[in-house]
Design an enzyme around this catalytic site. Structure first.
Site, PDB file in Angstrom:
ATOM      1  N   GLU A 163     -14.809   2.815 -12.282  1.00 20.77           N
ATOM      2  CA  GLU A 163     -15.776   2.392 -11.414  1.00 20.77           C
ATOM      3  C   GLU A 163     -17.062   1.993 -11.824  1.00 20.77           C
ATOM      4  O   GLU A 163     -17.613   1.174 -11.239  1.00 20.77           O
ATOM      5  CB  GLU A 163     -15.969   3.850 -10.838  1.00 20.77           C
ATOM      6  CG  GLU A 163     -14.889   4.418  -9.859  1.00 20.77           C
ATOM      7  CD  GLU A 163     -14.975   5.757  -9.392  1.00 20.77           C
ATOM      8  OE1 GLU A 163     -16.237   6.380  -9.643  1.00 20.77           O
ATOM      9  OE2 GLU A 163     -14.224   6.049  -8.642  1.00 20.77           O
ATOM     10  N   HIS A 196     -15.415   4.916  -1.469  1.00 23.90           N
ATOM     11  CA  HIS A 196     -14.523   6.164  -1.536  1.00 23.90           C
ATOM     12  C   HIS A 196     -14.191   6.491  -0.202  1.00 23.90           C
ATOM     13  O   HIS A 196     -13.555   7.572  -0.001  1.00 23.90           O
ATOM     14  CB  HIS A 196     -15.622   7.134  -2.232  1.00 23.90           C
ATOM     15  CG  HIS A 196     -15.722   7.042  -3.485  1.00 23.90           C
ATOM     16  ND1 HIS A 196     -16.423   6.065  -4.149  1.00 23.90           N
ATOM     17  CD2 HIS A 196     -15.370   7.766  -4.626  1.00 23.90           C
ATOM     18  CE1 HIS A 196     -16.403   6.158  -5.526  1.00 23.90           C
ATOM     19  NE2 HIS A 196     -15.757   7.437  -5.678  1.00 23.90           N
TER      20      HIS A 196
END
Length: 305
Positions: A163, A196
Site C-alpha cells: 500500500e 478501502h
C-alpha cells in the site's frame, strides 16, 4: 532593534537552513495526467485483490497467498506510471529511485524517528497494554513463534509495504508534479481511503447488514484517509518510503484504541491513561514538524511541504 535572543536564534537556525539548499519547484505535468494515473493505480490495486475466483474468505491462507502474488505484480508495474508520465526534465535531473523514496541517505533516521514519533501518539494505548501485561509477551520467544503466520505477514509486512509503495511512492511523485506539496498531501490519501471501500462488499458477503456494513465502511474510509494524510506527509518530508512503511506496520499492530479496555482499568490507571492519550496527541502535534525536518533526512526533493 534586534535583541540578543533573536541574534542567537538566527545564528542557530541559519546554518541549518544553509546546510540543505531549497529545492527548485518540480517540473509540472497536466493535472488530468497525474490524477488519472493515480485513479488507475487505485483500480489496479483493488482489482488485484479480486482477480482470483475463490470460495474462501479474505483470511484463508489460500486467498492471502493469491493476493500476495497479484499485489506483487501491481507493485512491479506501478513504477512504470512514474517513469512514463513524469516530466522528462525531472527524470533527467534526479535518480529514478530517489523519486520513489528509495535511497540510503537518512535511512536510519527515517526508520527510528517516525516510529518513535508514532509511539508517542499511541502513548495511552501502549500504557493500557502494559497494564494488561501483554507487553511482556514481546520478550517471549514462544509468542513470536505463534504469531508469525501468514495473516501476521499480511497485516504487518505485505499490506503496509504494498500500500505504501503504490499509494505513496508511486502516486506522490506524480501528484507533486501537478499540485503544491501540501495540496498533494491532502489529495493522495483520498485514493487510499476510497481503495478501502471494497471491504463493504466483503462484509455484505459475510452476511453483515447493509446499514452496518456502510457505517463501518464510512468509519474505515475516514480512518484510512486520516492515516493517509500522515503517511503522505511523512513521505514528502523525509523523502523515504521506509518512514510511512514502518509507521503503517506499527499502526496495524496497535489497531484502534480499545476504549472498553481503557474503562475497565482501575480509577487511577484510567485517569493516567486518559492523560497519556491527550498528552501523547499534544506532544505528537508539537513534535511533528520538528521530527520530520527534511534536513534530518537529507531530503532535497520533496521537503518544501
Amino acid at each position: 532593534m534586534i535583541n540578543a535572543s533573536e541574534m542567537v536564534a538566527k545564528a542557530t537556525v541559519q546554518p541549518a537552513l544553509e546546510a540543505l539548499p531549497s529545492p527548485d519547484p518540480l517540473p509540472q505535468i497536466p493535472i488530468n495526467t497525474s490524477v488519472t494515473c493515480c485513479f488507475v493505480l487505485s483500480l489496479l490495486y483493488v482489482a488485484s485483490l479480486y482477480v482470483w475466483n475463490t470460495k474462501h474468505n479474505r483470511d484463508h491462507p489460500a486467498t492471502i497467498k493469491r493476493r500476495f502474488a497479484s499485489v506483487s505484480v501491481v507493485m512491479l508495474f506501478a513504477p512504470f506510471f512514474v517513469w512514463q508520465f513524469s516530466s522528462p526534465e525531472l527524470l533527467s535531473s534526479e535518480p529514478f529511485s530517489k523519486l520513489l523514496g528509495l535511497r540510503w541517505e537518512g535511512l536510519w533516521q527515517a526508520v527510528v524517528i517516525p516510529y518513535g514519533l508514532t509511539m508517542l501518539l499511541f502513548a495511552g494505548p501502549i500504557f493500557v497494554n502494559c497494564q494488561n501485561e501483554s507487553i511482556g509477551s514481546y520478550f517471549d520467544l514462544d509468542y513470536w513463534r505463534g504469531c508469525i503466520h501468514i495473516m501476521w505477514v499480511r497485516n504487518h509486512v505485505m499490506a503496509p509495504l504494498s500500500e505504501e509503495f503504490v499509494f505513496r511512492a508511486c502516486m506522490m511523485p506524480l501528484i507533486l508534479q501537478s499540485f503544491s506539496p501540501m495540496t498533494a498531501v491532502f489529495i493522495t490519501p483520498l485514493f487510499f481511503g476510497v481503495a478501502h471501500l471494497h471491504h463493504i462488499a466483503e462484509r455484505l458477503s459475510l452476511g453483515v447488514e447493509l446499514s452496518t456494513a456502510l457505517l463501518i465502511g464510512l468509519f474505515q474510509f475516514i480512518y484510512t484517509t486520516l492515516f493517509g494524510f500522515y503517511s503522505a506527509f511523512l513521505f514528502a518530508r523525509t523523502g523515504h518510503i521506509v518512514a510511512p512503511f514502518v509507521v503503517h506496520a506499527f499502526c496495524n499492530h496497535m489497531g484502534l484504541p480499545d476504549l472498553q479496555d481503557l474503562w475497565q482499568q482501575d480509577m487511577w490507571r484510567r485517569v493516567l491513561a486518559i492523560v497519556l492519550y491527550v498528552a501523547g496527541l499534544a506532544v505528537w502535534i508539537l513534535l511533528l514538524p520538528i521530527a520530520t525536518s527534511p534536513s534530518v533526512y537529507g531530503n532535497t526533493l520533496y521537503w518544501n511541504v
